[in-house]
Design a protein around this motif. Structure first.
Motif, PDB file in Angstrom:
ATOM      1  N   GLN A 169     -61.729  18.061  34.874  1.00 41.32           N
ATOM      2  CA  GLN A 169     -62.129  16.852  34.147  1.00 41.32           C
ATOM      3  C   GLN A 169     -63.544  16.978  33.580  1.00 41.32           C
ATOM      4  O   GLN A 169     -63.790  16.613  32.432  1.00 41.32           O
ATOM      5  CB  GLN A 169     -62.051  15.649  35.084  1.00 41.32           C
ATOM      6  N   TRP A 196     -63.386  19.517  30.554  1.00 42.45           N
ATOM      7  CA  TRP A 196     -62.054  19.363  29.981  1.00 42.45           C
ATOM      8  C   TRP A 196     -61.778  20.300  28.812  1.00 42.45           C
ATOM      9  O   TRP A 196     -60.823  21.068  28.827  1.00 42.45           O
ATOM     10  CB  TRP A 196     -61.830  17.902  29.596  1.00 42.45           C
ATOM     11  N   ILE A 205     -55.130  25.878  30.019  1.00 47.45           N
ATOM     12  CA  ILE A 205     -53.999  24.941  30.031  1.00 47.45           C
ATOM     13  C   ILE A 205     -52.900  25.431  29.098  1.00 47.45           C
ATOM     14  O   ILE A 205     -51.731  25.436  29.461  1.00 47.45           O
ATOM     15  CB  ILE A 205     -54.470  23.511  29.654  1.00 47.45           C
ATOM     16  N   LEU A 244     -54.417  17.146  23.909  1.00 48.97           N
ATOM     17  CA  LEU A 244     -55.304  17.326  25.063  1.00 48.97           C
ATOM     18  C   LEU A 244     -56.642  16.638  24.813  1.00 48.97           C
ATOM     19  O   LEU A 244     -57.219  16.053  25.724  1.00 48.97           O
ATOM     20  CB  LEU A 244     -55.530  18.814  25.343  1.00 48.97           C
ATOM     21  N   ILE A 302     -56.329  13.058  25.646  1.00 48.14           N
ATOM     22  CA  ILE A 302     -56.172  12.810  27.083  1.00 48.14           C
ATOM     23  C   ILE A 302     -57.530  12.784  27.772  1.00 48.14           C
ATOM     24  O   ILE A 302     -57.737  12.007  28.709  1.00 48.14           O
ATOM     25  CB  ILE A 302     -55.240  13.873  27.710  1.00 48.14           C
ATOM     26  N   GLN A 339     -56.161  12.561  34.551  1.00 51.58           N
ATOM     27  CA  GLN A 339     -55.109  13.296  35.248  1.00 51.58           C
ATOM     28  C   GLN A 339     -53.740  12.637  35.105  1.00 51.58           C
ATOM     29  O   GLN A 339     -52.751  13.312  34.860  1.00 51.58           O
ATOM     30  CB  GLN A 339     -55.459  13.451  36.725  1.00 51.58           C
ATOM     31  N   PHE A 341     -52.464  13.222  31.678  1.00 52.51           N
ATOM     32  CA  PHE A 341     -52.113  14.629  31.533  1.00 52.51           C
ATOM     33  C   PHE A 341     -50.754  14.919  32.169  1.00 52.51           C
ATOM     34  O   PHE A 341     -49.911  15.599  31.573  1.00 52.51           O
ATOM     35  CB  PHE A 341     -53.199  15.508  32.154  1.00 52.51           C
ATOM     36  N   TYR A 368     -48.080  13.428  30.007  1.00 52.77           N
ATOM     37  CA  TYR A 368     -47.949  14.237  28.795  1.00 52.77           C
ATOM     38  C   TYR A 368     -47.186  15.525  29.085  1.00 52.77           C
ATOM     39  O   TYR A 368     -46.284  15.908  28.326  1.00 52.77           O
ATOM     40  CB  TYR A 368     -49.340  14.542  28.227  1.00 52.77           C
TER      41      TYR A 368
END
Length: 107
Positions: A7, A10, A17, A29, A32, A36, A39, A42
């Motif tokens: 976080q 990010w 990711i 992303l 977002i 969490q 995410f 998603y």
């Protein structure tokens, strides 16, 4: 690693990711922004997996080390160097400067 590492950094984790979940889009992303719950929702949407399965995938991913290119600080770097020492041949110094790579046998 812990979620707060992800976080707090990010956008630096986008590559890690997308390596783990190639279905994700970096623009999504960005929206977002390290949340969490968002995410996980998603990921469930783009992968087609159940929320519980996505949570377990995320837990497993978080068990790994923080990618070296994400956090650059002396404590993390020294820890990574120490962990990498298992790949260094006996007699080599993992803290040695590799500027002259291939100069084995020279002082």
């Amino acid at each position: 690693m812990k979620w707060h590492h992800v976080q707090d950094n990010w956008s630096a984790f986008f590559e890690a990711i997308t390596d783990k979940w190639p279905e994700v889009d970096t623009a999504d992303l960005d929206e977002i922004d390290g949340d969490q719950r968002a995410f996980i929702s998603y990921l469930a949407e783009v992968t087609g997996h159940e929320i519980g399965d996505v949570r377990e995938e995320l837990r497993e991913w978080l068990r790994g080390e923080i990618p070296a290119d994400v956090i650059m600080d002396p404590i993390h770097d020294n820890h990574s160097i120490t962990l990498s020492s298992k790949y260094v041949n006996e007699g080599e110094d993992e803290y040695n400067d590799d500027a002259h790579f291939g100069d084995d046998g020279k002082d």
